[in-house]
Design an enzyme around this catalytic site. Structure first.
Site, PDB file in Angstrom:
ATOM      1  N   ASP A  12       0.860  -1.181   0.000  1.00  0.00           N
ATOM      2  CA  ASP A  12       0.000   0.000   0.000  1.00  0.00           C
ATOM      3  C   ASP A  12       0.901   1.236   0.000  1.00  0.00           C
ATOM      4  O   ASP A  12       1.352   1.702   1.049  1.00  0.00           O
ATOM      5  CB  ASP A  12      -0.914  -0.003   1.230  1.00  0.00           C
ATOM      6  CG  ASP A  12      -1.879   1.174   1.243  1.00  0.00           C
ATOM      7  OD1 ASP A  12      -1.825   2.007   0.309  1.00  0.00           O
ATOM      8  OD2 ASP A  12      -2.685   1.267   2.181  1.00  0.00           O
ATOM      9  N   LYS A  29       0.175   4.186  -0.532  1.00  0.00           N
ATOM     10  CA  LYS A  29      -0.469   5.410  -0.059  1.00  0.00           C
ATOM     11  C   LYS A  29      -0.192   5.646   1.423  1.00  0.00           C
ATOM     12  O   LYS A  29      -0.600   6.669   1.979  1.00  0.00           O
ATOM     13  CB  LYS A  29      -1.974   5.344  -0.318  1.00  0.00           C
ATOM     14  CG  LYS A  29      -2.318   5.363  -1.801  1.00  0.00           C
ATOM     15  CD  LYS A  29      -3.820   5.368  -2.035  1.00  0.00           C
ATOM     16  CE  LYS A  29      -4.127   5.404  -3.530  1.00  0.00           C
ATOM     17  NZ  LYS A  29      -5.590   5.403  -3.803  1.00  0.00           N
ATOM     18  N   ARG A  77       0.256   8.189 -15.084  1.00  0.00           N
ATOM     19  CA  ARG A  77       0.213   9.509 -15.712  1.00  0.00           C
ATOM     20  C   ARG A  77       1.253  10.423 -15.068  1.00  0.00           C
ATOM     21  O   ARG A  77       1.669  10.204 -13.924  1.00  0.00           O
ATOM     22  CB  ARG A  77      -1.176  10.133 -15.552  1.00  0.00           C
ATOM     23  CG  ARG A  77      -2.272   9.436 -16.335  1.00  0.00           C
ATOM     24  CD  ARG A  77      -3.481  10.351 -16.464  1.00  0.00           C
ATOM     25  NE  ARG A  77      -4.715   9.599 -16.586  1.00  0.00           N
ATOM     26  CZ  ARG A  77      -5.901  10.141 -16.834  1.00  0.00           C
ATOM     27  NH1 ARG A  77      -5.994  11.454 -16.976  1.00  0.00           N
ATOM     28  NH2 ARG A  77      -6.984   9.398 -16.925  1.00  0.00           N
ATOM     29  N   GLY A 101      -5.580   7.964 -22.625  1.00  0.00           N
ATOM     30  CA  GLY A 101      -5.601   7.498 -24.003  1.00  0.00           C
ATOM     31  C   GLY A 101      -5.267   6.024 -24.057  1.00  0.00           C
ATOM     32  O   GLY A 101      -4.932   5.407 -23.040  1.00  0.00           O
ATOM     33  N   HIS A 102      -5.376   5.462 -25.235  1.00  0.00           N
ATOM     34  CA  HIS A 102      -4.975   4.089 -25.475  1.00  0.00           C
ATOM     35  C   HIS A 102      -4.190   4.033 -26.780  1.00  0.00           C
ATOM     36  O   HIS A 102      -4.076   5.027 -27.508  1.00  0.00           O
ATOM     37  CB  HIS A 102      -6.190   3.162 -25.523  1.00  0.00           C
ATOM     38  CG  HIS A 102      -6.662   2.723 -24.165  1.00  0.00           C
ATOM     39  ND1 HIS A 102      -5.876   1.960 -23.318  1.00  0.00           N
ATOM     40  CD2 HIS A 102      -7.825   2.934 -23.500  1.00  0.00           C
ATOM     41  CE1 HIS A 102      -6.532   1.731 -22.202  1.00  0.00           C
ATOM     42  NE2 HIS A 102      -7.718   2.310 -22.277  1.00  0.00           N
ATOM     43  N   ASP A 103      -3.658   2.855 -27.053  1.00  0.00           N
ATOM     44  CA  ASP A 103      -2.817   2.639 -28.232  1.00  0.00           C
ATOM     45  C   ASP A 103      -3.368   3.330 -29.477  1.00  0.00           C
ATOM     46  O   ASP A 103      -2.651   4.021 -30.203  1.00  0.00           O
ATOM     47  CB  ASP A 103      -2.701   1.126 -28.470  1.00  0.00           C
ATOM     48  CG  ASP A 103      -1.834   0.753 -29.657  1.00  0.00           C
ATOM     49  OD1 ASP A 103      -2.236   1.055 -30.798  1.00  0.00           O
ATOM     50  OD2 ASP A 103      -0.779   0.133 -29.469  1.00  0.00           O
ATOM     51  N   ILE A 104      -4.659   3.155 -29.750  1.00  0.00           N
ATOM     52  CA  ILE A 104      -5.256   3.692 -30.972  1.00  0.00           C
ATOM     53  C   ILE A 104      -5.097   5.207 -31.051  1.00  0.00           C
ATOM     54  O   ILE A 104      -4.926   5.772 -32.141  1.00  0.00           O
ATOM     55  CB  ILE A 104      -6.743   3.273 -31.071  1.00  0.00           C
ATOM     56  CG1 ILE A 104      -7.290   3.560 -32.473  1.00  0.00           C
ATOM     57  CG2 ILE A 104      -7.576   3.932 -29.982  1.00  0.00           C
ATOM     58  CD1 ILE A 104      -8.657   2.948 -32.697  1.00  0.00           C
ATOM     59  N   ASN A 105      -5.135   5.884 -29.907  1.00  0.00           N
ATOM     60  CA  ASN A 105      -4.998   7.337 -29.883  1.00  0.00           C
ATOM     61  C   ASN A 105      -3.560   7.766 -30.135  1.00  0.00           C
ATOM     62  O   ASN A 105      -3.303   8.751 -30.842  1.00  0.00           O
ATOM     63  CB  ASN A 105      -5.469   7.894 -28.543  1.00  0.00           C
ATOM     64  CG  ASN A 105      -6.826   7.364 -28.133  1.00  0.00           C
ATOM     65  OD1 ASN A 105      -6.949   6.757 -27.080  1.00  0.00           O
ATOM     66  ND2 ASN A 105      -7.846   7.565 -28.951  1.00  0.00           N
ATOM     67  N   TYR A 106      -2.625   7.034 -29.554  1.00  0.00           N
ATOM     68  CA  TYR A 106      -1.213   7.392 -29.703  1.00  0.00           C
ATOM     69  C   TYR A 106      -0.740   7.194 -31.142  1.00  0.00           C
ATOM     70  O   TYR A 106      -0.037   8.035 -31.700  1.00  0.00           O
ATOM     71  CB  TYR A 106      -0.344   6.579 -28.738  1.00  0.00           C
ATOM     72  CG  TYR A 106      -0.878   6.546 -27.337  1.00  0.00           C
ATOM     73  CD1 TYR A 106      -1.383   7.697 -26.725  1.00  0.00           C
ATOM     74  CD2 TYR A 106      -0.910   5.361 -26.600  1.00  0.00           C
ATOM     75  CE1 TYR A 106      -1.892   7.664 -25.435  1.00  0.00           C
ATOM     76  CE2 TYR A 106      -1.412   5.319 -25.313  1.00  0.00           C
ATOM     77  CZ  TYR A 106      -1.918   6.467 -24.733  1.00  0.00           C
ATOM     78  OH  TYR A 106      -2.429   6.432 -23.467  1.00  0.00           O
ATOM     79  N   ASP A 140       1.407   0.303 -27.821  1.00  0.00           N
ATOM     80  CA  ASP A 140       1.694  -0.296 -26.516  1.00  0.00           C
ATOM     81  C   ASP A 140       3.021  -1.038 -26.469  1.00  0.00           C
ATOM     82  O   ASP A 140       3.814  -0.848 -25.548  1.00  0.00           O
ATOM     83  CB  ASP A 140       0.580  -1.270 -26.130  1.00  0.00           C
ATOM     84  CG  ASP A 140      -0.627  -0.570 -25.533  1.00  0.00           C
ATOM     85  OD1 ASP A 140      -0.560   0.648 -25.302  1.00  0.00           O
ATOM     86  OD2 ASP A 140      -1.639  -1.243 -25.296  1.00  0.00           O
TER      87      ASP A 140
END
Length: 384
Positions: A65, A67, A90, A130-135, A161
């Site tokens: 943990d 945090k 991120r 985002g995901h692969d398709i966006n990059y 990816d």
């Protein structure tokens, strides 16, 4: 043991490209410790057995943990003897956790801090999801993949990816480790999938600049525009691939198809490409995929059958090279590339989060009573 024996990596658990990087490094002999979440959150596909999480193979798992201050102190102790840490959050997340580069360099000045994101650590889109398709959309790669007059076709999540992400991170981390051994100083590796996908397009951008590539799908020699570089359906509803670019390879293609003597358009006559494509399609439809494979068995026409994923393990070439292996009942790609003296290997099975919590903490110098206290307080957990 692989060529990275002696290299130690701490991997902050995530999905996609960062685990792929961790798998590659582990396959090559690095000791990779995966820091999983202690709350039981499943970072794989819900309900799956650990053995199906191929990207998690070959490393220990400690569930912490982070945090809590005690949990953060565990990570700080783990990185003290590490060459690198990799994470796929991120921008700013590790800093907010109190585990950013500046903090960890106080513990280990030579630590290489490998960061895997979609849009990078800076820039107007850096904070966005985002995901692969966006990059790959931002890199130009997605625009270039697909048939003429058709939509862009996502090439699974291989380009962003894994090729432009995980492999780029692995390369960057190892470059950083080599530099740190000379300078004594660590640094941040900012591996962004949009950058990596763009880098994979370097040769195509060279073609475009040189007037050898049209910025339209299905108009070029590598994007199904050229009839002698594509896939064709066979008599049994399966598919074959051809890539007969060079003159002598193209001549062999026509011979094997039995149409060398026909009055056909020239290979590079773009106006004649539809005619050639139609003729190839007609001929390939006359035999099954396996019959064509036999016809082209000793050919340099650049031919290969299109195999389904469940077929690849039985293909003679893959068998000869042991390209696929079975581990815990799961057929999966073998480590690569190959080395003549220090062959890589899968270091161990994929494990549930926290499987090695006690062993990892003991190796880090914690006493049995301290470990028991961590578990009792929920700072560290074992599989449920």
């Amino acid at each position: 043991m692989g060529p990275l024996k002696g290299v130690r990596i701490i991997e902050m658990a995530g999905i996609g490209p960062a685990p792929f990087c961790g798998m590659m490094l582990s396959d090559m002999g690095a000791e990779v410790v995966r820091v999983d979440r202690s709350d039981g959150a499943d970072l794989g596909l819900p309900g799956r057995e650990p053995r199906f999480e191929v990207l998690h193979r070959g490393r220990q798992s400690v569930a912490v943990d982070v945090k809590t201050e005690a949990g953060r102190n565990i990570v700080r102790r783990l990185v003290k003897g590490a060459d690198a840490l990799i994470e796929g959050f991120r921008p700013g997340v590790m800093e907010r956790l109190g585990l950013g580069p500046e903090v960890l360099w106080e513990v280990n000045p030579k630590l290489v801090f490998g960061r895997m994101t979609g849009f990078g650590q800076d820039g107007p889109m850096a904070p966005r999801a985002g995901h692969d398709i966006n990059y790959i959309a931002l890199s130009g790669a997605l625009h270039a993949i697909g048939e003429k007059n058709g939509p862009p076709i996502p090439p699974l999540n291989l380009v962003g990816d894994f090729g432009g992400g995980g492999m780029l991170l692995a390369f960057g981390v190892l470059c950083g480790i080599l530099e740190a051994r000379n300078s004594g100083k660590g640094q941040v590796v900012d591996a962004a999938m949009v950058d990596g996908a763009s880098l994979l397009m370097a040769g195509i951008y060279g073609f475009l600049a040189g007037g050898m590539w049209k910025d339209e799908r299905g108009e070029n020699i590598l994007d199904t525009g050229a009839p002698w570089y594509g896939v064709y359906e066979t008599k049994d509803g399966k598919w074959v691939s051809i890539g007969s670019i060079e003159k002598r390879f193209y001549a062999d293609l026509l011979e094997r198809l039995g149409i060398a003597g026909e009055n056909l358009p020239k290979q590079h006559d773009r106006a004649g490409w539809p005619t050639l494509a139609k003729r190839y399609a007609e001929v390939f439809k006359t035999r099954t995929r396996d019959e064509w494979t036999a016809v082209f068995a000793d050919s340099d026409a650049c031919f290969a059958p299109v195999l389904a994923m469940k077929e690849v393990g039985a293909h003679p070439h893959n068998v000869a090279r042991a390209t696929f292996v079975e581990r815990d009942g799961v057929v999966q790609p073998a480590p690569g590339p190959r080395f003549s003296r220090t062959p890589p290997e899968i270091a161990g099975p994929s494990k549930a989060a926290g499987t090695d919590s006690e062993a990892v903490l003991k190796a880090a110098g914690y006493s049995p009573s301290e470990i028991a206290s961590f578990i009792e307080r929920g700072i560290v957990s074992k599989p449920r």
